[in-house]
Design a protein around this motif. Structure first.
Motif, mmCIF file in Angstrom:
data_model
loop_
_atom_site.group_PDB
_atom_site.id
_atom_site.type_symbol
_atom_site.label_atom_id
_atom_site.label_comp_id
_atom_site.label_asym_id
_atom_site.label_seq_id
_atom_site.Cartn_x
_atom_site.Cartn_y
_atom_site.Cartn_z
ATOM 1 N N ASN A 78 8.586 -49.473 -17.026
ATOM 2 C CA ASN A 78 8.089 -49.787 -18.088
ATOM 3 C C ASN A 78 7.757 -48.171 -18.994
ATOM 4 O OD1 ASN A 78 7.778 -52.832 -17.640
ATOM 5 N ND2 ASN A 78 6.040 -52.620 -17.052
ATOM 6 N N ILE A 79 7.206 -47.257 -18.612
ATOM 7 C CA ILE A 79 6.540 -45.725 -18.447
ATOM 8 C C ILE A 79 7.830 -45.432 -19.501
ATOM 9 C CG2 ILE A 79 5.740 -43.563 -18.121
ATOM 10 C CD1 ILE A 79 3.979 -44.798 -16.787
ATOM 11 N N ASN A 80 9.104 -45.584 -18.351
ATOM 12 C CA ASN A 80 10.344 -45.480 -18.997
ATOM 13 C C ASN A 80 11.137 -45.533 -19.704
ATOM 14 O OD1 ASN A 80 10.665 -42.896 -16.627
ATOM 15 N ND2 ASN A 80 12.000 -44.190 -15.291
ATOM 16 N N VAL A 81 10.612 -46.195 -19.942
ATOM 17 C CA VAL A 81 11.037 -47.354 -21.433
ATOM 18 C C VAL A 81 9.834 -46.894 -22.607
ATOM 19 C CG1 VAL A 81 11.081 -49.869 -22.661
ATOM 20 C CG2 VAL A 81 12.589 -49.617 -20.414
ATOM 21 N N ALA A 82 9.665 -47.091 -22.667
ATOM 22 C CA ALA A 82 8.162 -46.819 -23.300
ATOM 23 C C ALA A 82 7.502 -45.554 -24.532
ATOM 24 C CB ALA A 82 6.440 -46.950 -23.551
ATOM 25 N N ILE A 83 8.979 -44.623 -23.273
ATOM 26 C CA ILE A 83 8.443 -43.503 -24.301
ATOM 27 C C ILE A 83 9.938 -43.229 -24.901
ATOM 28 C CG2 ILE A 83 9.909 -41.904 -22.112
ATOM 29 C CD1 ILE A 83 7.130 -39.797 -22.174
ATOM 30 N N GLU A 84 10.750 -43.624 -24.715
ATOM 31 C CA GLU A 84 11.599 -43.236 -25.696
ATOM 32 C C GLU A 84 11.376 -44.011 -27.358
ATOM 33 O OE1 GLU A 84 15.194 -44.991 -23.774
ATOM 34 O OE2 GLU A 84 15.018 -43.328 -22.346
ATOM 35 N N ASN A 85 10.530 -43.488 -27.688
ATOM 36 C CA ASN A 85 10.380 -43.616 -29.202
ATOM 37 C C ASN A 85 10.304 -42.313 -30.162
ATOM 38 O OD1 ASN A 85 7.806 -42.017 -29.591
ATOM 39 N ND2 ASN A 85 7.302 -42.659 -27.031
ATOM 40 N N PRO A 86 10.497 -42.739 -31.179
ATOM 41 C CA PRO A 86 10.476 -41.735 -32.085
ATOM 42 C C PRO A 86 9.414 -40.177 -32.569
ATOM 43 C CG PRO A 86 10.983 -43.605 -32.974
ATOM 44 C CD PRO A 86 10.054 -44.127 -32.186
ATOM 45 N N VAL A 87 7.935 -40.703 -31.636
ATOM 46 C CA VAL A 87 6.970 -39.654 -31.923
ATOM 47 C C VAL A 87 7.545 -38.824 -30.651
ATOM 48 C CG1 VAL A 87 4.569 -39.599 -31.603
ATOM 49 C CG2 VAL A 87 5.218 -41.232 -33.144
ATOM 50 N N PHE A 88 8.190 -39.026 -29.451
ATOM 51 C CA PHE A 88 8.451 -38.211 -28.503
ATOM 52 C C PHE A 88 9.206 -37.774 -28.896
ATOM 53 C CE2 PHE A 88 10.898 -38.144 -24.132
ATOM 54 C CZ PHE A 88 9.901 -37.287 -23.396
ATOM 55 N N PHE A 89 10.659 -38.271 -28.628
ATOM 56 C CA PHE A 89 11.776 -37.310 -28.794
ATOM 57 C C PHE A 89 11.657 -36.209 -30.265
ATOM 58 C CE2 PHE A 89 14.254 -41.489 -27.524
ATOM 59 C CZ PHE A 89 14.292 -40.992 -26.771
ATOM 60 N N LEU A 90 10.758 -36.538 -31.379
ATOM 61 C CA LEU A 90 10.574 -35.007 -32.321
ATOM 62 C C LEU A 90 9.887 -33.781 -31.670
ATOM 63 C CD1 LEU A 90 10.617 -34.821 -35.233
ATOM 64 C CD2 LEU A 90 7.822 -35.760 -34.857
ATOM 65 N N ALA A 91 8.660 -34.633 -30.956
ATOM 66 C CA ALA A 91 8.441 -33.539 -29.549
ATOM 67 C C ALA A 91 9.349 -32.667 -29.403
ATOM 68 C CB ALA A 91 7.386 -33.406 -29.515
ATOM 69 N N PHE A 92 10.210 -33.662 -27.841
ATOM 70 C CA PHE A 92 11.070 -33.263 -26.936
ATOM 71 C C PHE A 92 11.998 -32.513 -27.805
ATOM 72 C CE2 PHE A 92 14.529 -34.044 -24.234
ATOM 73 C CZ PHE A 92 13.954 -33.436 -23.197
ATOM 74 N N PHE A 93 12.457 -33.272 -28.914
ATOM 75 C CA PHE A 93 14.201 -31.850 -29.555
ATOM 76 C C PHE A 93 13.374 -31.230 -30.278
ATOM 77 C CE2 PHE A 93 16.471 -36.110 -27.787
ATOM 78 C CZ PHE A 93 17.452 -35.178 -26.842
ATOM 79 N N GLY A 94 12.342 -31.320 -30.822
ATOM 80 C CA GLY A 94 11.771 -30.353 -32.038
ATOM 81 C C GLY A 94 11.136 -29.027 -31.265
ATOM 82 N N ALA A 95 10.792 -29.382 -30.379
ATOM 83 C CA ALA A 95 10.125 -27.769 -29.293
ATOM 84 C C ALA A 95 11.612 -27.587 -29.734
ATOM 85 C CB ALA A 95 9.679 -28.237 -27.895
ATOM 86 N N LEU A 96 12.622 -27.010 -28.926
ATOM 87 C CA LEU A 96 13.808 -26.687 -28.879
ATOM 88 C C LEU A 96 14.040 -26.150 -30.450
ATOM 89 C CD1 LEU A 96 16.079 -25.662 -27.461
ATOM 90 C CD2 LEU A 96 17.611 -27.611 -27.295
#
Length: 201
Positions: A78-96
């Motif tokens: 459930n965590i692995n599904v829930a974490i795939e959201n725009p807010v997470f991806f914004l930080a995940f790729f935005g940091a790079l």
């Protein structure tokens, strides 16, 4: 009018245009200000990612570890599904992206010391990305393929194949991102110094 009046003029005198004045190659204040904002945003984004990974190290995984096999597998799926959201991806790729842009800006400004620290952060964050995409995500996919925990025959085997390896890899991500935040903090400090020129350390 006598020609003698013009004899005081030096015959070899030539009017040559003045060479343009060369101004010191100082960063434009607006460019410096923009570079500082990007550097600050990169620091925040990278710190957020370090915090996400750290929370798994100290709270999420230890908490799930206390549960039985079915609870652990179901919660992680459930965590692995829930974490795939725009807010997470914004930080995940935005940091790079932000850190890479910040390093590029500092290089353009000729601030070698700041650039060096920002570049080190880029390298460290890329390490975290490689660990995530090359190891953690494949483990998550294998866990998802195991299906509904209610229908898994050997819950303990599925958990054993996933848990300890995933935790160790996550610690690597946490360490890489934490050191990256330290590098960006140093870069931000040097950027704020008025004398942080090409030779500053």
């Amino acid at each position: 009018m006598s020609a003698a009046r013009f004899t005081n003029v030096a015959p070899n005198t030539q009017m040559t245009p003045q060479a343009p004045l060369r101004h010191p190659a100082l960063p434009v204040p607006a460019r410096r200000s923009a570079a500082g904002l990007v550097l600050g945003a990169a620091t925040v984004a990278t710190a957020l990612m370090a915090g996400v990974f750290f929370s798994f190290d100290v709270a999420v995984m230890p908490g799930l570890g206390r549960g039985d096999d079915r609870t652990f597998i179901g919660a992680m799926q459930n965590i692995n599904v829930a974490i795939e959201n725009p807010v997470f991806f914004l930080a995940f790729f935005g940091a790079l992206v932000l850190t890479a842009v910040a390093a590029f800006q500092q290089r353009r400004l000729g601030r070698r010391a700041v650039f060096g620290w920002a570049l080190a952060s880029v390298v460290l964050y890329v390490v975290a990305l490689l660990v995530t995409m090359g190891a953690n995500i494949p483990l998550n996919d294998e866990l998802a393929k195991a299906g509904d925990p209610a229908h898994i025959r050997d819950l303990a085997a599925v958990r054993d194949k996933f848990e300890n390896t995933w935790i160790a890899l996550n610690m690597m991500r946490t360490a890489a991102c934490t050191v990256a935040v330290g590098c960006l903090s140093r870069a931000l400090f040097l950027h704020g110094r008025g004398d942080a020129g090409t030779g500053s350390r």
